[in-house]
Design an enzyme around this catalytic site. Structure first.
Site, PDB file in Angstrom:
ATOM      1  N   GLY A  12       0.793  -1.231   0.000  1.00 48.31           N
ATOM      2  CA  GLY A  12       0.000   0.000   0.000  1.00 48.31           C
ATOM      3  C   GLY A  12       0.822   1.277   0.000  1.00 48.31           C
ATOM      4  N   HIS A 333      28.334  12.064  35.005  1.00 48.75           N
ATOM      5  CA  HIS A 333      27.763  13.366  34.657  1.00 48.75           C
ATOM      6  C   HIS A 333      28.228  13.882  33.302  1.00 48.75           C
ATOM      7  CE1 HIS A 333      28.061  13.383  39.138  1.00 48.75           C
ATOM      8  NE2 HIS A 333      29.318  13.078  38.875  1.00 48.75           N
ATOM      9  N   ASN A 347      37.056   5.536  35.360  1.00 44.58           N
ATOM     10  CA  ASN A 347      36.216   6.614  35.850  1.00 44.58           C
ATOM     11  C   ASN A 347      36.288   7.777  34.866  1.00 44.58           C
ATOM     12  OD1 ASN A 347      34.795   7.654  38.542  1.00 44.58           O
ATOM     13  ND2 ASN A 347      35.890   9.330  37.533  1.00 44.58           N
ATOM     14  N   ALA A 393      42.250  16.951  35.027  1.00 41.59           N
ATOM     15  CA  ALA A 393      41.047  17.682  34.619  1.00 41.59           C
ATOM     16  C   ALA A 393      41.380  18.755  33.590  1.00 41.59           C
ATOM     17  CB  ALA A 393      40.396  18.320  35.843  1.00 41.59           C
TER      18      ALA A 393
HETATM   19  C1  UD1 Z   1      -8.190  -3.835   6.146  1.00 38.25           C
HETATM   20  C2  UD1 Z   1      -9.388  -4.768   6.056  1.00 38.25           C
HETATM   21  C3  UD1 Z   1     -10.338  -4.466   7.204  1.00 38.25           C
HETATM   22  C4  UD1 Z   1      -9.616  -4.595   8.523  1.00 38.25           C
HETATM   23  C5  UD1 Z   1      -8.354  -3.756   8.552  1.00 38.25           C
HETATM   24  C6  UD1 Z   1      -7.528  -4.089   9.781  1.00 38.25           C
HETATM   25  C7  UD1 Z   1      -9.787  -5.242   3.675  1.00 38.25           C
HETATM   26  C8  UD1 Z   1     -10.624  -4.899   2.508  1.00 38.25           C
HETATM   27  N1  UD1 Z   1     -10.060  -4.554   4.795  1.00 38.25           N
HETATM   28  O1  UD1 Z   1      -8.657  -2.506   5.984  1.00 38.25           O
HETATM   29  O2  UD1 Z   1     -11.449  -5.336   7.164  1.00 38.25           O
HETATM   30  O3  UD1 Z   1     -10.473  -4.250   9.590  1.00 38.25           O
HETATM   31  O4  UD1 Z   1      -7.534  -4.018   7.398  1.00 38.25           O
HETATM   32  O5  UD1 Z   1      -6.405  -3.280   9.861  1.00 38.25           O
HETATM   33  O6  UD1 Z   1      -8.954  -6.103   3.576  1.00 38.25           O
HETATM   34  N2  UD1 Z   1      -2.440  -3.612   0.671  1.00 38.25           N
HETATM   35  C9  UD1 Z   1      -1.742  -4.110  -0.398  1.00 38.25           C
HETATM   36  N3  UD1 Z   1      -2.251  -3.931  -1.651  1.00 38.25           N
HETATM   37  C10 UD1 Z   1      -3.428  -3.319  -1.874  1.00 38.25           C
HETATM   38  C11 UD1 Z   1      -4.141  -2.812  -0.762  1.00 38.25           C
HETATM   39  C12 UD1 Z   1      -3.624  -2.981   0.508  1.00 38.25           C
HETATM   40  O7  UD1 Z   1      -0.661  -4.699  -0.247  1.00 38.25           O
HETATM   41  O8  UD1 Z   1      -3.815  -3.211  -3.046  1.00 38.25           O
HETATM   42  C13 UD1 Z   1      -1.857  -3.792   2.028  1.00 38.25           C
HETATM   43  C14 UD1 Z   1      -1.557  -2.470   2.706  1.00 38.25           C
HETATM   44  O9  UD1 Z   1      -0.230  -2.086   2.451  1.00 38.25           O
HETATM   45  C15 UD1 Z   1      -1.763  -2.805   4.177  1.00 38.25           C
HETATM   46  C16 UD1 Z   1      -2.791  -3.934   4.146  1.00 38.25           C
HETATM   47  O10 UD1 Z   1      -2.813  -4.447   2.832  1.00 38.25           O
HETATM   48  O11 UD1 Z   1      -0.590  -3.289   4.788  1.00 38.25           O
HETATM   49  C17 UD1 Z   1      -4.189  -3.466   4.529  1.00 38.25           C
HETATM   50  O12 UD1 Z   1      -4.597  -2.455   3.645  1.00 38.25           O
HETATM   51  P1  UD1 Z   1      -5.312  -1.142   4.152  1.00 38.25           P
HETATM   52  O13 UD1 Z   1      -5.592  -0.276   2.990  1.00 38.25           O
HETATM   53  O14 UD1 Z   1      -4.580  -0.558   5.293  1.00 38.25           O
HETATM   54  O15 UD1 Z   1      -6.712  -1.776   4.646  1.00 38.25           O
HETATM   55  P2  UD1 Z   1      -7.719  -1.215   5.721  1.00 38.25           P
HETATM   56  O16 UD1 Z   1      -8.574  -0.189   5.097  1.00 38.25           O
HETATM   57  O17 UD1 Z   1      -6.994  -0.835   6.941  1.00 38.25           O
END
Ligand code: UD1
Ligand code: CA
Length: 411
Positions: A12, A333, A347, A393
């Site tokens: 993400g 110190h 020391n 010192a």
């Molecule tokens: C997600 C869950 C949600 C949960 C929450 C907990 C889904 C649809 N939702 O939501 O139910 O309560 O986590 O924290 O799964 N990522 C990718 N590729 C993508 C999209 C996301 O690798 O295309 C990764 C992100 O980097 C992240 C993780 O997946 O590490 C979760 O994605 P994020 O967008 O944070 O999901 P939430 O909206 O938090």
């Protein structure tokens, strides 16, 4: 034991963090978030870890280069949702018939114990998918667990897609799942981006699995803190605080006194021996090792690469970096010991420092056993002080001075 792999979602962009750094590299008590998730997977035993990376993927891979022998990096070119991210692993996993753990890289507070419970439940129930759920005071932002009148799970609805009634549900999805791999990939083919964000949701795969008549169960005894996904800087600070509490709790159980936990910060990688006392306002950052019966602080700053023996006393405004201090050292110190090897029972007087940087490179200072360094001394590195040396010192000492002194003594 069943064959088991893990898929970690870490592709993400994280607009809410407002950052150029991949989200999973943001640090919690000194380690990137992803490191904690990797630890948790490894401690329950997985044969391989598929880490899905996208935004600044090379930066993530580089950061874990030294600890990635069990990691297969999978590229997700466009972040189309969590289901799409898992789908990116298909080429690697389509023939795999074991268990697949799916976790998010932005959930550093995950505990191995919870994963173990998840695995045990999955195996006992012989379910197609097992998830974890947690009940939160404030469920905003999380996927809600929707159950029927009998308590059976029907599916997960994302916050942005909830009806008002669904939004009131406080049982949420922390994003810890264990799947029968074949069932998972078959279900993913049916997931469509028909939601407010127009993303492919992994949570929809569960509804597909349930609809096709497979068994989906949940473990519910997950602590609220463990459900926390870090999506903003504010949440990062909350996660860090919780992790800090865990680190200190463990240290205290191991016999370390922490006088004022709220005003002490100790890196996840630090090791501290029995009966050492950490006074208030101590900051320990990086890989630092402290022996037994030491007294550290108040107001001490111990940095990466510091190794401290037993019975060492470091007092107010003492900074130590990349230095080894043998048993019995005293620096009570205002001193700085950087890139130094300090012998037994040395020391270091108030306000004395190692001048380790010459403007071009960092140099080492070696102080032999039993040396006495008076107050306000500047030791210009590179420098070697023989055991038992007595530096008065206020002196500024360089290796040249010492060599000259030795020459005149020889004459
Ligand atoms: C997600 C869950 C949600 C949960 C929450 C907990 C889904 C649809 N939702 O939501 O139910 O309560 O986590 O924290 O799964 N990522 C990718 N590729 C993508 C999209 C996301 O690798 O295309 C990764 C992100 O980097 C992240 C993780 O997946 O590490 C979760 O994605 P994020 O967008 O944070 O999901 P939430 O909206 O938090
Ligand atoms: Ca998240």
């Amino acid at each position: 034991m069943a064959e088991r792999v893990a898929i970690l979602l870490a592709a993400g962009v994280s607009s809410r963090m407002n950052t150029q750094l991949p989200k999973v590299l943001h640090e919690v008590t000194g380690r990137p978030m992803l490191a904690y998730v990797l630890d948790a997977c490894r401690s329950v035993g997985v044969d391989r870890i598929y880490a899905v990376v996208g935004f600044r993927a090379e930066q993530v891979q580089e950061r874990f280069a030294e600890e990635s022998s069990d990691i297969v990096w999978v590229h997700q070119p466009q972040q189309l949702g969590t289901a799409h991210a898992v789908m990116c692993c298909r080429a690697h996993l389509q023939d795999f018939t074991g268990q697949t753990l799916v976790l998010c890289g932005d959930g550093p507070l995950i505990r191995a114990k919870t994963l173990q419970t998840l695995i045990e439940k999955h195996e006992a129930e012989q379910s197609a998918a097992t998830l974890a759920t947690a009940v939160l005071e404030d469920p905003v932002g999380y996927g809600r667990i929707i159950r029927d009148a009998y308590g059976n799970i029907q599916g997960i609805v994302e916050d942005s897609d909830c009806t008002p009634a669904q939004r009131a549900v406080r049982e949420v999805n922390p994003s810890y799942y264990l799947f029968n791999n074949q069932v998972l990939f078959k279900a993913l083919e049916k997931v469509k981006p028909d939601n407010v964000k127009q993303e492919y949701y992994l949570t929809d795969a569960l509804s597909v699995i349930i609809a096709s008549g497979h068994k989906v169960v949940a473990i519910t005894a997950v602590r609220p803190e463990e459900a926390m996904g870090v999506n903003s800087r504010a949440e990062l600070s909350v996660a860090s605080k919780i992790m800090q509490h865990r680190i200190q709790q463990e240290l205290m159980e191991n016999g370390v006194t922490i006088v004022d936990p709220d005003n002490t910060w100790i890196d996840a990688r630090a090791k501290i021996g029995q009966d050492t006392v950490i006074e208030p306002f101590v900051y320990i950052h990086g890989e630092v090792r402290i022996g037994r019966d030491c007294r550290i602080g108040p107001f001490a700053f111990l940095r990466h690469g510091t190794v401290i023996g037993d019975d060492v006393v470091l007092g107010v405004f003492t900074e130590v970096k990349n230095a080894t201090l043998a048993d019995g050292v005293r620096a009570r110190h205002h001193s700085y010991l950087g890139d130094a090897i300090v012998g037994r029972h040395v020391n270091v007087g108030a306000g004395s420092i190692t001048a380790n940087f010459d403007g071009d490179k960092v140099n080492q200072t070696t102080i032999g056993d039993g040396c006495y360094i008076g107050s306000g001394t500047v030791l210009i590195a590179p420098l070697v002080l023989q055991a038992g040396a007595n530096v008065g010192a206020g002196l500024v000492v360089s290796q040249q001075d010492i060599d000259k002194l030795c020459e005149s003594q020889d004459k």
